[in-house]
Design a protein around this motif. Structure first.
Motif, mmCIF file in Angstrom:
data_model
loop_
_atom_site.group_PDB
_atom_site.id
_atom_site.type_symbol
_atom_site.label_atom_id
_atom_site.label_comp_id
_atom_site.label_asym_id
_atom_site.label_seq_id
_atom_site.Cartn_x
_atom_site.Cartn_y
_atom_site.Cartn_z
ATOM 1 N N PRO A 1 0.815 -1.225 0.000
ATOM 2 C CA PRO A 1 0.000 0.000 0.000
ATOM 3 C C PRO A 1 0.847 1.272 0.000
ATOM 4 N N ILE A 2 0.367 2.287 -0.729
ATOM 5 C CA ILE A 2 0.987 3.614 -0.745
ATOM 6 C C ILE A 2 -0.107 4.656 -0.570
ATOM 7 N N PRO A 3 0.229 5.827 -0.027
ATOM 8 C CA PRO A 3 -0.776 6.894 0.094
ATOM 9 C C PRO A 3 -1.134 7.457 -1.284
ATOM 10 N N ASP A 4 -2.299 8.095 -1.379
ATOM 11 C CA ASP A 4 -2.675 8.771 -2.612
ATOM 12 C C ASP A 4 -1.773 9.977 -2.824
ATOM 13 N N GLY A 5 -1.514 10.293 -4.068
ATOM 14 C CA GLY A 5 -0.703 11.459 -4.375
ATOM 15 C C GLY A 5 -0.157 11.401 -5.779
ATOM 16 N N GLU A 6 0.526 12.486 -6.182
ATOM 17 C CA GLU A 6 1.114 12.561 -7.517
ATOM 18 C C GLU A 6 2.404 13.358 -7.461
#
Length: 698
Positions: free
Chosen positions: A496-501
Motif C-alpha cells: 500500500p501507498i498513500p494517494d498522491g502525484e
C-alpha cells in the motif's frame, strides 16, 4: 553416493606430470599414492619409462583407462592435458597446478579456458591451485600433503591447501579421523555446493565441515545445504569477515568477497553451523559425530570442583542452553546420596574427595530427571579419583542413555589414556568447560536446524507488466535511479501507498492537494538528492493555502543545495498519521554471491544511526518474514509496548513477502529502500522509495 562417488573411490589413478625428482610435487603425489592406495597407480611422463618402480606412460591416451587423473604439469599445458583427458573415458580430474585466476589477468584467461574444456567434455574438475583430494576408505592420498589422514566419519573441504596440511598434522596427533578431504583451490568447476551435495548423500559421512573464503553461488548453496542439513550437520568456518580479511581472501584464491551480512544471512538460512575458529570447528565436529542429539535445552552439571562448575554454568548462560531446574525428588535423592558438604542443586558439586562411584551416583540421579536433556561431567584431578574409571563410566552411561554426556576431564598427562577410551567410543573430551558446553550447544543448534520447517515463498497476484513499465522509465533519464515518482511500483506488487502525484508545476500541486483529504506532505523529487530531509526537501502538514509557496520553497532549496541536480518535480502526497504508527524500513541490496538481501528494521531518519535491522536472502516465505520482524530490537514497539496500540504485524510480514517476490522477479533491481514503511494498527503504507537499477539487464 552421487555423481562424484568415483572421485573418492577410484580403482585406477593417473598422475600426469609424475616425476622422481626429489622435492617435487609430482614425486610427492606419486609417493603418497603408492604408499597406501588400494588401487592401481599410473604415472604419466613423456621422459620416463618407469618411475619409483612403476611403469610410466608418455601421455594419457597411451595409458590404461583411469577413473581419476591428477594433473601436476606447468600452467601453459594444463588445458591441453585436460583436452587429452576429455578424449578418454575419465570423468574426474584434480588439477594441482597453480597459476590461474589467483595470479592475474593471464591466469584468469587460462582458468576460463579450463572451465570451457571441462564443460565441453563434462569433466568434474577439482582445483586448479589445490593440494589434492584424500579418501580414507580406499587409502587414497592424491595430494602433496605430508600426512595421511586417519579414518573417521567427518568429510572435510578447504579453500586453503595450507589449512589442510596444518589440520591433518594436528588431527593425527589428536587422533581425529576423516572420511574424505578435498582442497578446493580456485573452484573453477567443482565448488563447495557440489561436495555438500555429495557428502550429504553419503551414509558414512556423519558431519560435513569446511574452511571457506567465499561461496561462488549463494543461491545454489542455500538450496542444497538446506536439504542436506535436515539429516547431516554442516559446519563451516568462513574467513574474510572483515574488509581486510575479505581483500586477503580475494588475492589468495581469486574469490569475489560478498558482504559479511550476506554470508551471515545465507549460512543461517542454509542451516549451516558457523564456527568462529578452527578450534570451534573441530570441537563441534567431534560432538556432532559422536554424541546423541538432546531433546531439549536443559543441562545438568556434575563436578568435583566448585570453580570449574561455576565456569560451566557461565558457559551455559552464554548459549541457547539453560541450566536444568531439578525436580524436588531429584534434589531429595541427591541429598540422601551425597555428603552433607555437597551441593545438590545445579551445578551438582560432589566435592573434592569424590571417587568415580560418587560421580556415577550423582550422574545417574540427574539423568533420571525429566528436566535434564544433557549432562556435562567436569572433573579436576585428585588423589582419590581415577580418570580411567571415570572415562569408562561416562562411556557406559552414554551407551545406556538417550541424553548426551559431555566429559570435561581437566588435566595434562593423566588425561591421555582416558581420552583414548573416550575417543574409541566416539566421545570427545574437552579440557575447557566452555568448549564442552559449546560442543553441546552445537548439538542443540543442529536439532533446531533439522526440525525447522521452511515454507515455500507465496506467489501473490501482482501486476508484473505494470511494474516492468515503471522500472523502464529509468531509460528515459540520466543515471540509474528511480525515486518517489515510481511509488506505483510498490502498488503494482500490492504494497500500500498513500494517494498522491508528482507534479512539475505549482498550479498542479495545488490541484492535487485540494483533491486529497486534510493536509499533505510535499517532497522534492530528484535522483541526485538522496537525503531530502537534510536539506529541508520535505514539508509535512501543508495546508491547501500553503501548497504554492511550499512548492517554490522546495525547488529553491534543491537548486541552492545542488545546482546541477536533475529535478523531476515535487511529490504531493496524502499525509499519514505517524503518531499511531511505527516507522520501519524495507530494503534490498543485491549481493554478488547470494543475490537479493532483504532488510527489515526500524526506519525513519535514524535508520543509519541505530542500525536495528534483520536480514534474509530472497526469496522468503511467511515464516522467515515473520522471524525478520521479530528479530529487531524495536520489535516490542510493533507489538504495542508502553500502551501503544499494536501494529498490524501481518501486514508487515506480507509486505516483506511481496517485496521478496518483486526483487526475485526483477534481477535488475540492485538496491531498493522503502523508508519509512509506516506500520500502524490498521495496516502499512510505504511513504518513500528509492530504487537503483542495473540498466543493462533491465
Amino acid at each position: 553416493m552421487g555423481r562424484l562417488s568415483e572421485l573418492f573411490a577410484p580403482e585406477t589413478v593417473a598422475v600426469v606430470g609424475a616425476t622422481d625428482r626429489e622435492g617435487s610435487v609430482g614425486r610427492a603425489i606419486l609417493e603418497n599414492l603408492l604408499t597406501e592406495f588400494d588401487g592401481e597407480v599410473v604415472p604419466v611422463n613423456p621422459d620416463r619409462d618407469e618411475l619409483l618402480g612403476t611403469t610410466c606412460y608418455p601421455d594419457v591416451s597411451s595409458a590404461p583407462p583411469v577413473d581419476l587423473a591428477v594433473v601436476v604439469v606447468p600452467p601453459p599445458v594444463v588445458v591441453d592435458v585436460l583436452e587429452e583427458i576429455g578424449e578418454t573415458d575419465t570423468d574426474h580430474v584434480v588439477v594441482i597446478t597453480a597459476g590461474f585466476s589467483e595470479t592475474g589477468d593471464e591466469g584468469a584467461r587460462r582458468e576460463r579456458k579450463l572451465r570451457e574444456v571441462a564443460a565441453e567434455y563434462d569433466l568434474d574438475v577439482v582445483g586448479p591451485n589445490c593440494l589434492g583430494v584424500m579418501s580414507t576408505p580406499v587409502g587414497m592420498n592424491a595430494s602433496f600433503g605430508p600426512e595421511d589422514p586417519l579414518e573417521g566419519s567427518v568429510s572435510f573441504m578447504s579453500q586453503s591447501g595450507a589449512f589442510v596440511t596444518a589440520v591433518l598434522d594436528w588431527a593425527n596427533e589428536q587422533e581425529v579421523g576423516f572420511r574424505h578431504v578435498v582442497s578446493l583451490g580456485n573452484k573453477a568447476v567443482l565448488d563447495e555446493t557440489d561436495f555438500v551435495r555429495e557428502w550429504g548423500a553419503d551414509p558414512d559421512t556423519e558431519v560435513v565441515i569446511g574452511y571457506l573464503e567465499g561461496i561462488d553461488d549463494g543461491e545454489a548453496f542455500i538450496d542444497v545445504t538446506r536439504e542436506v542439513a535436515d539429516e547431516t550437520p554442516v559446519v563451516i568456518v568462513k574467513s574474510g569477515r572483515t574488509d581486510a580479511g575479505a581483500q586477503a581472501a580475494s588475492s589468495h584464491t581469486g574469490a569475489i568477497a560478498g558482504s559479511e551480512q550476506a554470508y551471515e544471512a545465507g549460512l543461517e538460512q542454509a542451516g549451516v553451523l558457523r564456527a568462529r575458529s578452527v578450534e570451534e570447528l573441530f570441537d563441534w565436529a567431534r560432538a556432532l559425530s559422536g554424541l546423541t542429539i538432546p531433546e531439549g535445552n536443559g543441562v545438568a552439571v556434575v563436578t568435583n570442583a566448585g570453580g570449574p562448575g561455576v565456569l560451566t554454568t557461565d558457559a551455559v548462560g552464554d548459549t541457547g542452553l539453560e541450566m536444568a531446574d531439578f525436580e524436588d525428588a531429584t534434589v531429595d535423592r541427591l541429598a540422601e546420596a551425597m555428603p552433607a558438604e555437597a551441593n545438590v542443586y545445579n551445578p551438582v558439586d560432589v566435592i573434592g574427595d569424590a571417587d568415580t562411584g560418587r560421580f556415577e551416583r550423582a550422574l545417574e540421579i540427574v539423568l533420571e530427571d525429566d528436566n535434564v536433556d544433557a549432562a556435562v561431567v567436569v572433573s579436576s584431578p585428585t588423589a582419590v579419583l581415577e580418570y580411567d574409571e571415570l572415562a569408562a563410566m561416562v562411556v557406559e552411561h552414554t551407551d545406556e542413555r538417550d541424553q548426551p554426556i559431555v566429559p570435561c576431564l581437566m588435566g595434562g598427562e593423566r588425561t591421555t589414556e582416558p581420552e583414548t577410551v573416550l575417543r574409541e567410543a566416539g566421545i570427545p573430551n574437552y579440557f575447557d568447560p566452555a568448549r564442552a558446553v559449546s560442543g553441546l550447544d552445537a548439538l542443540a543448534t543442529f536439532r533446531e536446524v533439522s526440525r525447522r520447517e521452511i515454507d515455500e515463498p507465496e506467489t501473490f497476484d501482482v501486476d508484473r507488466e505494470r511494474a516492468r513499465s515503471i522500472l523502464e522509465r529509468v531509460h528515459d533519464r540520466e543515471g540509474n535511479q528511480l525515486g518517489v515518482e515510481a511509488m506505483e511500483l510498490l502498488e503494482a506488487y500490492g504494497i500500500p501507498i498513500p494517494d498522491g502525484e508528482v507534479v512539475d508545476d505549482p498550479d498542479d500541486a495545488v490541484a492535487v492537494a485540494e483533491s486529497l483529504p486534510g493536509e499533505v506532505v510535499m517532497k522534492i523529487v530528484s535522483p541526485d538528492i538522496a537525503h531530502k530531509t537534510d536539506i529541508g526537501g520535505v514539508k509535512i502538514g501543508v495546508s491547501d493555502e500553503e501548497v504554492r509557496n511550499a512548492y517554490e520553497d522546495l525547488v529553491s532549496r534543491a537548486r541552492a543545495y545542488q545546482p546541477d541536480a536533475q529535478l523531476l518535480g515535487v511529490q504531493v502526497q496524502e499525509q499519514v498519521d505517524l503518531e499511531a504508527a511505527t516507522e520501519t524500513l524495507l530494503g534490498v541490496n543485491r549481493d554478488p554471491q547470494f543475490g537479493p538481501l532483504l532488510v527489515f528494521g526500524l526506519g525513519g531518519v535514524f535508520v543509519e544511526i541505530l542500525e536495528d535491522t534483520s536480514v534474509r536472502v530472497a526469496p522468503i516465505g511467511e515464516t522467515e518474514a515473520r522471524e525478520m520482524v521479530g528479530e529487531i530490537q524495536a520489535a516490542p514497539l510493533l507489538r504495542g509496548a508502553r500502551g501503544r496500540e499494536p501494529a498490524d504485524i501481518d501486514a508487515v510480514v506480507e509486505s516483506l513477502q511481496r517485496l521478496s517476490q518483486l526483487v526475485t522477479d526483477f534481477p535488475a533491481i540492485v538496491e531498493l529502500d522503502v523508508n519509512p514503511l509506516a506500520a500502524g494498527p490498521d495496516g502499512v503504507q510505504a511513504l518513500d522509495l528509492v530504487v537503483t537499477l542495473d540498466t543493462e539487464t533491465l
